[in-house]
Structures are given as structure tokens and as C-alpha cells.
Design a protein around this motif. Structure first.
Motif, PDB file in Angstrom:
ATOM      1  N   THR A 162      51.452 -62.091  28.574  1.00  0.00           N
ATOM      2  CA  THR A 162      51.811 -61.459  29.855  1.00  0.00           C
ATOM      3  C   THR A 162      50.794 -60.374  30.215  1.00  0.00           C
ATOM      4  O   THR A 162      50.309 -60.299  31.348  1.00  0.00           O
ATOM      5  CB  THR A 162      53.212 -60.811  29.742  1.00  0.00           C
ATOM      6  N   ASN A 177      54.457 -60.506  34.821  1.00  0.00           N
ATOM      7  CA  ASN A 177      55.327 -59.559  34.110  1.00  0.00           C
ATOM      8  C   ASN A 177      56.298 -60.316  33.219  1.00  0.00           C
ATOM      9  O   ASN A 177      56.533 -61.508  33.415  1.00  0.00           O
ATOM     10  CB  ASN A 177      56.096 -58.702  35.128  1.00  0.00           C
ATOM     11  N   PHE A 234      60.609 -58.756  41.117  1.00  0.00           N
ATOM     12  CA  PHE A 234      59.195 -58.972  40.755  1.00  0.00           C
ATOM     13  C   PHE A 234      58.449 -59.750  41.841  1.00  0.00           C
ATOM     14  O   PHE A 234      57.228 -59.643  41.967  1.00  0.00           O
ATOM     15  CB  PHE A 234      59.084 -59.713  39.420  1.00  0.00           C
ATOM     16  N   ARG A 243      52.443 -54.633  37.028  1.00  0.00           N
ATOM     17  CA  ARG A 243      51.544 -55.587  36.379  1.00  0.00           C
ATOM     18  C   ARG A 243      51.582 -55.445  34.851  1.00  0.00           C
ATOM     19  O   ARG A 243      51.281 -54.382  34.311  1.00  0.00           O
ATOM     20  CB  ARG A 243      50.115 -55.372  36.889  1.00  0.00           C
TER      21      ARG A 243
END
Ligand code: NAD
Length: 256
Positions: A162, A177, A234, A243
Motif C-alpha cells: 500500500t 490506502n 477514500f 496517501r
């Protein structure tokens, strides 16, 4: 808010994935479902939100099938704007007894599948300068629990993936995310509750209480609806500069 966008949610015939697919559909996104078991029920639940729904049966442990699914999604809806890497399995055993085949399956489904879907989704997102990649990690991406070596290792890997995905796209409109749920009462966790009840010779109700008491100060399960609402956030403009985060919904599990 997401009208005209397409969301692909892996492992969305059940549990958290289905909850997130429905939440994104509620915002107007067309949905590509994936996963095993009953598909007609989940398809109807999503279609009831008034969006288009497609389904692909890719086995997320197989890179060639993931590639086929990504091509299918693009052919159906033009491109994938929102990718939710959610498919996952669990196996509980001490390391010295952990079946090699289960280790390999957990790594493939819980970690490598997110890499494959992400690498295949990114070029179209980058070309459009907009994209959302949401990885369903786990609180086990941040802390360990005994007898879950493969799951904890894979989920820590998802958290790392991620961060790198977020960094490589940091100057673009593509964000990545991770969501880290604590206990969510889905079939994946129900199996662990049932096993606890049998091992300890207690009722399923008592086993549920004990499972929560071990880890979650709130003594409450997080719900797929709550996780769906976080996924929607998100995807919102308010999250444009969020982020590479790991966002817990864990009833206080990691605050201890
Ligand atoms: P679930 O068992 O209800 O759903 C898993 C989904 O993945 C199903 O749709 C299943 O068909 C699909 N799936 C399994 N193997 C697959 C494969 N090889 N290819 C394609 N699809 C496959 O489980 P859930 O609890 O909703 O879990 C979803 C995700 O959330 C997983 O990544 C899990 O690790 C994570 N998670 C769950 C919890 C929890 O408490 N339930 C907590 C933290 C994280």
C-alpha cells in the motif's frame, strides 16, 4: 458521488467485500464482483442500487485469471477506476504444524493477488489521472497473533505494498490506502468462533464473547457497512491527499 465510475472488488460475493461493493454502488459506481459461492444473490443486491453489475469468477491465487478479470472489467465498463483488493482466506495453526499448501495459498490470495490486480489496474488509472486503490489489510497487518503466521505475514505485506503504491503515484490523482479491520463477523471469523466453541466445550455465544474480550475493548464487531462507508470516504474528493495510510476500524484493539 461515484456515478460513471467503475469499481472492481475482489472477493465480493460475501462479507466485507460485498458490504464495500454495495456502499460504492450506493454512490452510483458500476460494480465488478468476484469470488466464489452464490453469485446471483450478491449480483441482485448490488443491482438493486440501480447500477450495472458484472461478475468474474477469477481464482485470485492464479495470475492468469486475474489478468483475464481485469481485461473483462475494461471490456465491460471501459476501465477500472476503483480497485478494492479484498479477497482473503485464513488458516490457524502453529508454525511447526502449518501446512505448506495453506501458507502458499494465503500468500497467493491475501498478498500476491493485490500486487497483480494493482499492476494491471494502474496504467488506465494513471492515463486518466484518477484512481483509488483500497487494500483490505487487517489489524494483523500491524500486529501479530499466535497461530496466524501466514495471514499476519501476508497482511504486513499488504501494508507495505500500500505504501509503495501510494508513493509511486504520489504526484498523480491515483491514491492507495489500506483499511485495517479488527473482528468483523463474516464467514471467515464465524469459522474461528465455531472452532473455539468446540475446543473449549462452550456455547457459540460464549465463544463469541471470549473472542471479542481477548482483543477488542469495545466488545463490538466492526460491520461491513462501516467499512463500506470508509471505502466511500477514500473515494471522495476530501481524501485526495490521503496517501499510503493504514486506517484501523478495530474497536480499540491496537490502542492498547
Ligand atoms: P469472507 O470469507 O466472508 O469473504 C471472502 C471473500 O473472498 C469471498 O467472496 C470468497 O469467495 C472470496 N475468495 C476466497 N478465496 C478466493 C479466491 N481464491 N479467489 C477469489 N475469491 C476468493 O471473509 P471476509 O471476512 O469478508 O474477508 C474479506 C477480507 O477482509 C479478507 O482479506 C480478510 O483477510 C479481511 N479481514 C477480515 C476480517 C474479519 O474479521 N472478518 C478482519 C480483518 C481483515
Amino acid at each position: 458521488m461515484l456515478k460513471g465510475k467503475t469499481a472492481l472488488v475482489t472477493g465480493s460475493t460475501s462479507g466485507i467485500g460485498l458490504g464495500i461493493a454495495k456502499a460504492l454502488a450506493q454512490q452510483g459506481a458500476n460494480i465488478v464482483l468476484n469470488g466464489f459461492g452464490d453469485t446471483e444473490g450478491p449480483k441482485a443486491e448490488v443491482a438493486a442500487m440501480g447500477v450495472k453489475v458484472a461478475y468474474h469468477a477469477a481464482d485470485m491465487s492464479k495470475p492468469a485469471e486475474i489478468e483475464d478479470m481485469m481485461k473483462f472489467a475494461a471490456a465491460q465498463f471501459g476501465r477500472v477506476d476503483i480497485l478494492v483488493n479484498n479477497a482473503g482466506i485464513q488458516h490457524v495453526a502453529r508454525i511447526e504444524n502449518f501446512p505448506i499448501e495453506r501458507w502458499d495459498a494465503i500468500m497467493a490470495i491475501n498478498l500476491s493477488s493485490a500486487f497483480h490486480a494493482t499492476r494491471l489496474a494502474l496504467p488506465a488509472m494513471q492515463a486518466a489521472d484518477w484512481g483509488r486503490i483500497i487494500n483490505i489489510a487487517s489489524i494483523h497487518g500491524l500486529v501479530g497473533s499466535a497461530e496466524k503466521s501466514a495471514y499476519v505475514a501476508a497482511k504486513h505485506g499488504v501494508v507495505g505494498l500500500t505504501k509503495v503504491t501510494a508513493l509511486e503515484n504520489a504526484t498523480s490523482g491515483v491514491t492507495c490506502n489500506a483499511i485495517c479491520p479488527g473482528w468483523v463477523l463474516t464467514p471467515l471469523v464465524q469459522k474461528q468462533v465455531d472452532a473455539k466453541a468446540v475446543t473449549l466445550g462452550i456455547s457459540v455465544e460464549e465463544a463469541t464473547k471470549q473472542l471479542l474480550a481477548e482483543k477488542e475493548p469495545s466488545m463490538q464487531f466492526t460491520t461491513p457497512q462501516e467499512l463500506g462507508a470508509l471505502a466511500v470516504f477514500f473515494c471522495s474528493p476530501a481524501a485526495n491527499n490521503v496517501r499510503g495510510v493504514t486506517w484501523n476500524m478495530d474497536g480499540g484493539w491496537t490502542a492498547q
